[in-house]
Design a protein around this motif. Structure first.
Motif, PDB file in Angstrom:
ATOM      1  N   ASP A 170       0.850  -1.200   0.000  1.00 52.74           N
ATOM      2  CA  ASP A 170       0.000   0.000   0.000  1.00 52.74           C
ATOM      3  C   ASP A 170       0.883   1.246   0.000  1.00 52.74           C
TER       4      ASP A 170
ATOM      5  N   SER B 291       4.944  13.901   6.100  1.00 52.29           N
ATOM      6  CA  SER B 291       3.556  14.295   5.839  1.00 52.29           C
ATOM      7  C   SER B 291       3.506  15.536   4.949  1.00 52.29           C
TER       8      SER B 291
ATOM      9  N   THR C 225      -5.594  16.334   2.428  1.00 55.30           N
ATOM     10  CA  THR C 225      -4.949  15.057   2.722  1.00 55.30           C
ATOM     11  C   THR C 225      -4.394  15.162   4.133  1.00 55.30           C
TER      12      THR C 225
ATOM     13  N   THR D 119       0.364   6.778   8.055  1.00 60.04           N
ATOM     14  CA  THR D 119      -0.657   6.496   7.057  1.00 60.04           C
ATOM     15  C   THR D 119      -1.096   7.801   6.419  1.00 60.04           C
ATOM     16  N   ILE D 120      -1.102   7.849   5.089  1.00 59.99           N
ATOM     17  CA  ILE D 120      -1.540   9.022   4.335  1.00 59.99           C
ATOM     18  C   ILE D 120      -2.972   8.771   3.892  1.00 59.99           C
ATOM     19  N   ILE D 121      -3.872   9.741   4.188  1.00 62.13           N
ATOM     20  CA  ILE D 121      -5.294   9.563   3.893  1.00 62.13           C
ATOM     21  C   ILE D 121      -5.813  10.744   3.083  1.00 62.13           C
TER      22      ILE D 121
ATOM     23  N   SER E  59      -2.468  12.873   7.544  1.00 62.59           N
ATOM     24  CA  SER E  59      -1.701  11.685   7.905  1.00 62.59           C
ATOM     25  C   SER E  59      -2.032  11.319   9.339  1.00 62.59           C
TER      26      SER E  59
ATOM     27  N   GLN F  72       4.373  14.661   1.454  1.00 61.72           N
ATOM     28  CA  GLN F  72       3.280  13.936   0.803  1.00 61.72           C
ATOM     29  C   GLN F  72       2.061  14.837   0.551  1.00 61.72           C
TER      30      GLN F  72
ATOM     31  N   CYS G 237       0.251  16.634   2.847  1.00 62.68           N
ATOM     32  CA  CYS G 237      -0.756  16.647   3.907  1.00 62.68           C
ATOM     33  C   CYS G 237      -0.919  18.049   4.482  1.00 62.68           C
TER      34      CYS G 237
ATOM     35  N   ASN H 176       0.241   4.209   0.550  1.00 64.11           N
ATOM     36  CA  ASN H 176      -0.129   5.190   1.572  1.00 64.11           C
ATOM     37  C   ASN H 176       0.278   4.766   2.976  1.00 64.11           C
ATOM     38  N   GLN H 177       0.944   3.633   3.086  1.00 63.92           N
ATOM     39  CA  GLN H 177       1.401   3.126   4.379  1.00 63.92           C
ATOM     40  C   GLN H 177       2.917   3.175   4.438  1.00 63.92           C
TER      41      GLN H 177
END
Length: 150
Positions: free
Chosen positions: A49, A111, A81, A70-72, A83, A114, A116, A51-52
Motif C-alpha cells: 500500500d 507528511s 490530505t 498512514t496518508i489519507i 496523515s 506527501q 498533507c 499510503n502506508q
C-alpha cells in the motif's frame, strides 16, 4: 543522533518491531511475539500500500524504534490530505535519548512532503507521559476517540 538511520521497515525487522510493540503494559496484553504469522501477513499488506509507511530507526545495525505513518486523502477540509501517526515505539534502552522527537519530526516532514495539511495521532488514555510528549511537540488534544472491536 548523527549515527541514527530512519528507513522503511523490512521483513527481517518484524521480530524487533513486535518485541517493541509488546514491551509495555498495554502491548503485553494485546501482542503475541511468539507467533509472528499475523504480523508477517500484515507487513505484506502494508508493504503493498503506497499510503502506508512503516519505518524503523536503526543504530549500529540494531532496530531501536518504529512507527507507522498512514496518508489519507479526503474530501473534508476542502479536500485535504491528512496523515495519521501510529504505533510509535522506542526501545527501552533508548527512551529519553531524543529518538521519539526525531521520529515525530520525521513523520511531520514526510507528511508535508506527501502534501498533507493535517497530522493526527491517537494515544491511549492511560499514556499520560506520551500525551505530555506530544503536546510539547505542538500537538493539541482536540478530539474524543471511540473504538469498537469487531
Amino acid at each position: 543522533m548523527s549515527d541514527l538511520k530512519i528507513r522503511p521497515a523490512a521483513h527481517d525487522d518484524i521480530p524487533a518491531i513486535v518485541a517493541m510493540l509488546a514491551d509495555d503494559p498495554l502491548g503485553a496484553q494485546r501482542e503475541s511475539p511468539d507467533d509472528l504469522t499475523p504480523y508477517t501477513e500484515a507487513y505484506e499488506r502494508l508493504a503493498r500500500d503506497p499510503n502506508q509507511h512503516v519505518v524503523v530507526a536503526e543504530r549500529d545495525g540494531r532496530v531501536i524504534g518504529t512507527l507507522q505513518l498512514t496518508i489519507i486523502p479526503g474530501l473534508s477540509r476542502r479536500g485535504a490530505t491528512r496523515s495519521i501517526i501510529e504505533a510509535v515505539r522506542v526501545h527501552a534502552d533508548e527512551r529519553g535519548s531524543g529518538l521519539g522527537t526525531r521520529f515525530i519530526e520525521w513523520a511531520v516532514d514526510e507528511s508535508r512532503r506527501q502534501g498533507c495539511q493535517l497530522v493526527q495521532l491517537t494515544s491511549d488514555a492511560s499514556r499520560t507521559d506520551a500525551h505530555r510528549f506530544y503536546e510539547r511537540l505542538g500537538f493539541t488534544a482536540s478530539h474524543v476517540g471511540f473504538k469498537m472491536s469487531i
